[in-house]
Design a protein around this motif. Structure first.
Motif, mmCIF file in Angstrom:
data_model
loop_
_atom_site.group_PDB
_atom_site.id
_atom_site.type_symbol
_atom_site.label_atom_id
_atom_site.label_comp_id
_atom_site.label_asym_id
_atom_site.label_seq_id
_atom_site.Cartn_x
_atom_site.Cartn_y
_atom_site.Cartn_z
ATOM 1 N N ASN A 1 7.064 62.993 25.160
ATOM 2 C CA ASN A 1 8.127 62.631 24.210
ATOM 3 C C ASN A 1 8.363 61.179 24.308
ATOM 4 O O ASN A 1 8.662 60.492 25.264
ATOM 5 C CB ASN A 1 9.533 63.312 25.177
ATOM 6 C CG ASN A 1 10.786 63.002 24.289
ATOM 7 O OD1 ASN A 1 10.666 61.904 23.543
ATOM 8 N ND2 ASN A 1 11.699 63.528 24.781
ATOM 9 N N GLU B 1 10.464 59.046 23.376
ATOM 10 C CA GLU B 1 11.716 58.495 23.746
ATOM 11 C C GLU B 1 12.108 58.625 24.910
ATOM 12 O O GLU B 1 13.306 58.055 25.430
ATOM 13 C CB GLU B 1 12.628 59.415 22.683
ATOM 14 C CG GLU B 1 12.313 59.226 21.256
ATOM 15 C CD GLU B 1 13.620 60.040 20.451
ATOM 16 O OE1 GLU B 1 14.336 60.441 20.925
ATOM 17 O OE2 GLU B 1 13.570 60.142 19.007
ATOM 18 N N HIS B 2 11.208 59.371 25.752
ATOM 19 C CA HIS B 2 11.922 59.493 27.056
ATOM 20 C C HIS B 2 11.166 58.329 28.010
ATOM 21 O O HIS B 2 9.939 57.622 27.585
ATOM 22 C CB HIS B 2 11.061 60.715 27.734
ATOM 23 C CG HIS B 2 11.773 61.026 29.146
ATOM 24 N ND1 HIS B 2 11.350 60.576 30.232
ATOM 25 C CD2 HIS B 2 12.776 61.926 29.462
ATOM 26 C CE1 HIS B 2 11.729 61.082 31.381
ATOM 27 N NE2 HIS B 2 13.216 61.984 30.776
#
Length: 248
Positions: A101, A103-104
Motif C-alpha cells: 500500500n 499510501e501507508h
C-alpha cells in the motif's frame, strides 16, 4: 500444508470456524508462543520457558503444554481444561499478513489472513460465522480482530524484552527431567529460563532499568510459572490412571 488467503466477505462469506478445542482441530501441540502482555494470565495456569530460533538464534517465550511433540496435557475429552486459553490457540487459522500500500507510511498495511487448509474451517451450522448476511463482520470476527492486534503487539514487545534479558545475561539453558509412575522417563531439551543467581546479582541501576521498562514483572511471572511443571506431571500420569511419582 498451510494455504493463507487474505480474508474478505465475498470469497469467505460461508466460512465458519470450529471453536470447540480438540486434537482433531489442531490443538494437540506441545507449546505455543506467548508475549509479555499475556504472562500475567498465562502464568496462573501454565509453565513458561524460552526457546531459541534455530535459524536466527533469537529467543522467544513459550507456554509449555506437553512433554513431547503433539502432546497437549491441558486438552481433555471435553475440550480445553484450564479457564484461560492462550492467545496463540484462540487465534485459530488466522494471522496478520501484509499487502502493499503506497499510501501507508511503511508502504504496506496489515490485513487478516486465513489458512484455508486448517481443520478448524467448516461450513457446518454449529461453527462461528465470520460475516453477516449483508457482508459486515460478526461479533466473533470483531473479537478475533482485536485478538490478532494484541498478538501483533505482543510479538513486537518480545524483542525489547529479550534484548534486555540478553543484555544482562539472564537467559540460561535448562534440562527438565521427569519420571512417570510407570517408570517412563522424559527429558525436555532446548528449553531456557531465567538465571536467578544472575538476577540476584544485578546492581540497583540494572534492576531499576528492568523495572522501568516493565520487564521485571515479566521475569518474576516466568519464574513463578514453573510451579505448574509439577502439575503437568500429574496430568500426564492421570492420563495413565496413575498418580505421579517424582521429578528428577
Amino acid at each position: 500444508m498451510a494455504r493463507f488467503e487474505m480474508l474478505n466477505n465475498v470469497e469467505h462469506r460461508d466460512v465458519r470456524i470450529h471453536t470447540q478445542r480438540s486434537a482433531d482441530t489442531g490443538d494437540a501441540v506441545q507449546y505455543v508462543v506467548t508475549f509479555p502482555l499475556e504472562l500475567r494470565r498465562a502464568q496462573a495456569h501454565y509453565p513458561i520457558f524460552f526457546q531459541k530460533d534455530s535459524n536466527t538464534g533469537q529467543f522467544f517465550p513459550i507456554i509449555l503444554l506437553g512433554f513431547e511433540k503433539g502432546e497437549n496435557l491441558f486438552l481433555g475429552p471435553d475440550g480445553w481444561e484450564p479457564a484461560y486459553i492462550p492467545m496463540s490457540i484462540l487465534r485459530g487459522p488466522f494471522l496478520i499478513g501484509y499487502q502493499s500500500n503506497p499510501e501507508h507510511p511503511d508502504g504496506r498495511q496489515a490485513v487478516i489472513t486465513i489458512d484455508m487448509e486448517s481443520p478448524l474451517i467448516t461450513s457446518a451450522q454449529d461453527g462461528q460465522p465470520l460475516f453477516l448476511e449483508h457482508g459486515g463482520s460478526t461479533p466473533y470476527l470483531e473479537n478475533l480482530t482485536e485478538l490478532l492486534e494484541d498478538i501483533q503487539l505482543g510479538l513486537e514487545m518480545n524483542a525489547p524484552f529479550i534484548a534486555a534479558l540478553t543484555e544482562h545475561d539472564l537467559i540460561e539453558n535448562v534440562t527438565m527431567s521427569i519420571t512417570l509412575n510407570d517408570g517412563a522417563e522424559r527429558q525436555l531439551l532446548g528449553l531456557y529460563t531465567i538465571n536467578e543467581d544472575r538476577l540476584n546479582e544485578l546492581d540497583d541501576a540494572a534492576v531499576a532499568s528492568l523495572h522501568k521498562a516493565g520487564h521485571l514483572q515479566s521475569i518474576y511471572m516466568i519464574m513463578a510459572s514453573h510451579a505448574h511443571f509439577r502439575a503437568m506431571i500429574d496430568r500426564r500420569n492421570a492420563k495413565r490412571l496413575e498418580p505421579a511419582t517424582g521429578l528428577g
